[in-house]
Motif scaffolding. Structure first.
Motif, PDB file in Angstrom:
ATOM      1  N   GLU A 299      35.938  31.037  40.888  1.00  0.00           N
ATOM      2  CA  GLU A 299      34.833  30.627  41.753  1.00  0.00           C
ATOM      3  C   GLU A 299      35.383  30.248  43.119  1.00  0.00           C
ATOM      4  O   GLU A 299      36.412  29.600  43.229  1.00  0.00           O
ATOM      5  CB  GLU A 299      34.089  29.438  41.143  1.00  0.00           C
ATOM      6  N   GLY A 300      34.671  30.647  44.149  1.00  0.00           N
ATOM      7  CA  GLY A 300      35.082  30.344  45.520  1.00  0.00           C
ATOM      8  C   GLY A 300      33.968  29.639  46.251  1.00  0.00           C
ATOM      9  O   GLY A 300      33.097  29.017  45.644  1.00  0.00           O
ATOM     10  N   ARG A 301      33.987  29.753  47.562  1.00  0.00           N
ATOM     11  CA  ARG A 301      32.918  29.165  48.380  1.00  0.00           C
ATOM     12  C   ARG A 301      31.660  30.010  48.248  1.00  0.00           C
ATOM     13  O   ARG A 301      31.741  31.235  48.191  1.00  0.00           O
ATOM     14  CB  ARG A 301      33.350  29.100  49.833  1.00  0.00           C
ATOM     15  N   PRO A 302      30.502  29.387  48.231  1.00  0.00           N
ATOM     16  CA  PRO A 302      29.252  30.148  48.098  1.00  0.00           C
ATOM     17  C   PRO A 302      29.063  31.150  49.237  1.00  0.00           C
ATOM     18  O   PRO A 302      29.225  30.812  50.406  1.00  0.00           O
ATOM     19  CB  PRO A 302      28.166  29.075  48.142  1.00  0.00           C
ATOM     20  N   GLY A 303      28.752  32.397  48.869  1.00  0.00           N
ATOM     21  CA  GLY A 303      28.447  33.428  49.843  1.00  0.00           C
ATOM     22  C   GLY A 303      29.626  34.126  50.482  1.00  0.00           C
ATOM     23  O   GLY A 303      29.449  35.116  51.171  1.00  0.00           O
ATOM     24  N   VAL A 304      30.832  33.632  50.269  1.00  0.00           N
ATOM     25  CA  VAL A 304      32.014  34.235  50.893  1.00  0.00           C
ATOM     26  C   VAL A 304      33.091  34.446  49.836  1.00  0.00           C
ATOM     27  O   VAL A 304      33.605  33.489  49.264  1.00  0.00           O
ATOM     28  CB  VAL A 304      32.583  33.343  52.016  1.00  0.00           C
ATOM     29  N   SER A 305      33.406  35.691  49.557  1.00  0.00           N
ATOM     30  CA  SER A 305      34.479  36.004  48.616  1.00  0.00           C
ATOM     31  C   SER A 305      35.772  36.232  49.382  1.00  0.00           C
ATOM     32  O   SER A 305      35.762  36.612  50.546  1.00  0.00           O
ATOM     33  CB  SER A 305      34.135  37.259  47.819  1.00  0.00           C
ATOM     34  N   ARG A 306      36.892  36.010  48.696  1.00  0.00           N
ATOM     35  CA  ARG A 306      38.202  36.270  49.295  1.00  0.00           C
ATOM     36  C   ARG A 306      38.952  37.252  48.417  1.00  0.00           C
ATOM     37  O   ARG A 306      38.792  37.260  47.197  1.00  0.00           O
ATOM     38  CB  ARG A 306      39.009  34.983  49.428  1.00  0.00           C
ATOM     39  N   LEU A 307      39.787  38.074  49.034  1.00  0.00           N
ATOM     40  CA  LEU A 307      40.551  39.097  48.336  1.00  0.00           C
ATOM     41  C   LEU A 307      42.038  38.816  48.465  1.00  0.00           C
ATOM     42  O   LEU A 307      42.532  38.559  49.561  1.00  0.00           O
ATOM     43  CB  LEU A 307      40.253  40.481  48.925  1.00  0.00           C
ATOM     44  N   GLY A 308      42.733  38.880  47.341  1.00  0.00           N
ATOM     45  CA  GLY A 308      44.186  38.780  47.326  1.00  0.00           C
ATOM     46  C   GLY A 308      44.754  40.007  46.629  1.00  0.00           C
ATOM     47  O   GLY A 308      44.138  40.554  45.715  1.00  0.00           O
ATOM     48  N   LEU A 309      45.931  40.436  47.055  1.00  0.00           N
ATOM     49  CA  LEU A 309      46.562  41.620  46.476  1.00  0.00           C
ATOM     50  C   LEU A 309      47.961  41.266  45.998  1.00  0.00           C
ATOM     51  O   LEU A 309      48.758  40.730  46.755  1.00  0.00           O
ATOM     52  CB  LEU A 309      46.636  42.730  47.516  1.00  0.00           C
ATOM     53  N   ALA A 310      48.238  41.567  44.740  1.00  0.00           N
ATOM     54  CA  ALA A 310      49.563  41.338  44.165  1.00  0.00           C
ATOM     55  C   ALA A 310      50.148  42.709  43.820  1.00  0.00           C
ATOM     56  O   ALA A 310      49.803  43.295  42.795  1.00  0.00           O
ATOM     57  CB  ALA A 310      49.458  40.463  42.922  1.00  0.00           C
ATOM     58  N   LEU A 311      50.999  43.231  44.697  1.00  0.00           N
ATOM     59  CA  LEU A 311      51.565  44.569  44.526  1.00  0.00           C
ATOM     60  C   LEU A 311      53.084  44.485  44.440  1.00  0.00           C
ATOM     61  O   LEU A 311      53.760  44.520  45.473  1.00  0.00           O
ATOM     62  CB  LEU A 311      51.166  45.464  45.695  1.00  0.00           C
ATOM     63  N   PRO A 312      53.633  44.389  43.246  1.00  0.00           N
ATOM     64  CA  PRO A 312      55.093  44.292  43.129  1.00  0.00           C
ATOM     65  C   PRO A 312      55.788  45.627  43.408  1.00  0.00           C
ATOM     66  O   PRO A 312      55.208  46.701  43.199  1.00  0.00           O
ATOM     67  CB  PRO A 312      55.291  43.881  41.670  1.00  0.00           C
ATOM     68  N   LYS A 313      57.017  45.537  43.858  1.00  0.00           N
ATOM     69  CA  LYS A 313      57.785  46.736  44.185  1.00  0.00           C
ATOM     70  C   LYS A 313      58.063  47.603  42.960  1.00  0.00           C
ATOM     71  O   LYS A 313      58.234  48.798  43.085  1.00  0.00           O
ATOM     72  CB  LYS A 313      59.111  46.360  44.834  1.00  0.00           C
ATOM     73  N   ARG A 314      58.086  47.014  41.791  1.00  0.00           N
ATOM     74  CA  ARG A 314      58.373  47.838  40.608  1.00  0.00           C
ATOM     75  C   ARG A 314      57.221  48.767  40.265  1.00  0.00           C
ATOM     76  O   ARG A 314      57.418  49.794  39.625  1.00  0.00           O
ATOM     77  CB  ARG A 314      58.762  46.981  39.415  1.00  0.00           C
ATOM     78  N   LEU A 315      55.993  48.431  40.694  1.00  0.00           N
ATOM     79  CA  LEU A 315      54.836  49.295  40.433  1.00  0.00           C
ATOM     80  C   LEU A 315      54.472  50.176  41.627  1.00  0.00           C
ATOM     81  O   LEU A 315      53.742  51.155  41.473  1.00  0.00           O
ATOM     82  CB  LEU A 315      53.622  48.460  40.015  1.00  0.00           C
ATOM     83  N   ALA A 316      54.935  49.828  42.803  1.00  0.00           N
ATOM     84  CA  ALA A 316      54.743  50.643  44.000  1.00  0.00           C
ATOM     85  C   ALA A 316      56.034  50.560  44.798  1.00  0.00           C
ATOM     86  O   ALA A 316      56.146  49.785  45.746  1.00  0.00           O
ATOM     87  CB  ALA A 316      53.556  50.148  44.812  1.00  0.00           C
ATOM     88  N   PRO A 317      57.042  51.347  44.411  1.00  0.00           N
ATOM     89  CA  PRO A 317      58.376  51.181  44.983  1.00  0.00           C
ATOM     90  C   PRO A 317      58.488  51.487  46.476  1.00  0.00           C
ATOM     91  O   PRO A 317      59.279  50.859  47.166  1.00  0.00           O
ATOM     92  CB  PRO A 317      59.239  52.143  44.177  1.00  0.00           C
ATOM     93  N   ARG A 318      57.686  52.409  46.971  1.00  0.00           N
ATOM     94  CA  ARG A 318      57.784  52.759  48.389  1.00  0.00           C
ATOM     95  C   ARG A 318      56.775  51.953  49.199  1.00  0.00           C
ATOM     96  O   ARG A 318      55.649  51.719  48.768  1.00  0.00           O
ATOM     97  CB  ARG A 318      57.521  54.246  48.594  1.00  0.00           C
ATOM     98  N   ALA A 319      57.165  51.541  50.379  1.00  0.00           N
ATOM     99  CA  ALA A 319      56.272  50.779  51.253  1.00  0.00           C
ATOM    100  C   ALA A 319      55.014  51.574  51.577  1.00  0.00           C
ATOM    101  O   ALA A 319      53.925  51.018  51.683  1.00  0.00           O
ATOM    102  CB  ALA A 319      56.995  50.399  52.546  1.00  0.00           C
ATOM    103  N   VAL A 320      55.146  52.883  51.689  1.00  0.00           N
ATOM    104  CA  VAL A 320      53.995  53.742  51.956  1.00  0.00           C
ATOM    105  C   VAL A 320      52.960  53.605  50.841  1.00  0.00           C
ATOM    106  O   VAL A 320      51.756  53.522  51.095  1.00  0.00           O
ATOM    107  CB  VAL A 320      54.454  55.217  52.087  1.00  0.00           C
ATOM    108  N   ASP A 321      53.426  53.573  49.595  1.00  0.00           N
ATOM    109  CA  ASP A 321      52.521  53.447  48.448  1.00  0.00           C
ATOM    110  C   ASP A 321      51.877  52.064  48.394  1.00  0.00           C
ATOM    111  O   ASP A 321      50.688  51.939  48.088  1.00  0.00           O
ATOM    112  CB  ASP A 321      53.268  53.731  47.145  1.00  0.00           C
ATOM    113  N   ARG A 322      52.647  51.022  48.693  1.00  0.00           N
ATOM    114  CA  ARG A 322      52.076  49.667  48.713  1.00  0.00           C
ATOM    115  C   ARG A 322      51.010  49.546  49.795  1.00  0.00           C
ATOM    116  O   ARG A 322      49.932  48.994  49.563  1.00  0.00           O
ATOM    117  CB  ARG A 322      53.172  48.618  48.911  1.00  0.00           C
ATOM    118  N   ASN A 323      51.296  50.076  50.972  1.00  0.00           N
ATOM    119  CA  ASN A 323      50.329  50.011  52.064  1.00  0.00           C
ATOM    120  C   ASN A 323      49.070  50.815  51.752  1.00  0.00           C
ATOM    121  O   ASN A 323      47.962  50.385  52.064  1.00  0.00           O
ATOM    122  CB  ASN A 323      50.956  50.487  53.368  1.00  0.00           C
TER     123      ASN A 323
END
Length: 120
Positions: free
Chosen positions: A43-67
């Motif tokens: 749960e966050g603030r009413p009406g405003v959601s926030r997005l976070g991204l957890a992208l480890p290098k082992r699942l997206a080894p190249r910076a191009v893929d992470r981006n």
């Protein structure tokens, strides 16, 4: 910039700020598991959601893929109803993201965002 573009943007209030900012969402009890991704929801603030991204290098080894994964996730979030649902959402892939994996991953992520936005 037109009003429509500003309305659809991903402003600072829709992002987590600072190191460890989305730790409460990661430790929360609500996790939506898909075939290719995992979405932590809190749960966050009413009406405003926030997005976070957890992208480890082992699942997206190249910076191009992470981006690319970040760009896809932000675009899905930006145009989805979950953006106004008042939730803190953290996205983490469960599969290696390279080449042809992105369309299937983005469709799985879209389904999980649909589930997150649905009323409980």
């Amino acid at each position: 910039m037109t009003r429509g573009a500003r309305k659809e943007g991903l402003s600072r209030r829709h992002r987590f700020v600072g190191r460890g900012g989305f730790a409460p969402a990661l430790q929360g009890p609500r996790k939506l598991r898909g075939e290719k991704s995992l979405v932590h929801v809190a749960e966050g603030r009413p009406g405003v959601s926030r997005l976070g991204l957890a992208l480890p290098k082992r699942l997206a080894p190249r910076a191009v893929d992470r981006n690319r994964a970040k760009r896809i996730a932000r675009e899905l979030f930006r145009r989805h109803a979950v953006k106004a649902a008042g939730l803190d959402v953290v996205v983490a892939p469960r599969v290696r993201l390279e080449g042809e994996a992105f369309p299937a991953w983005s469709e799985d992520l879209r389904r999980l965002l649909d589930r997150a936005a649905a009323p409980r």
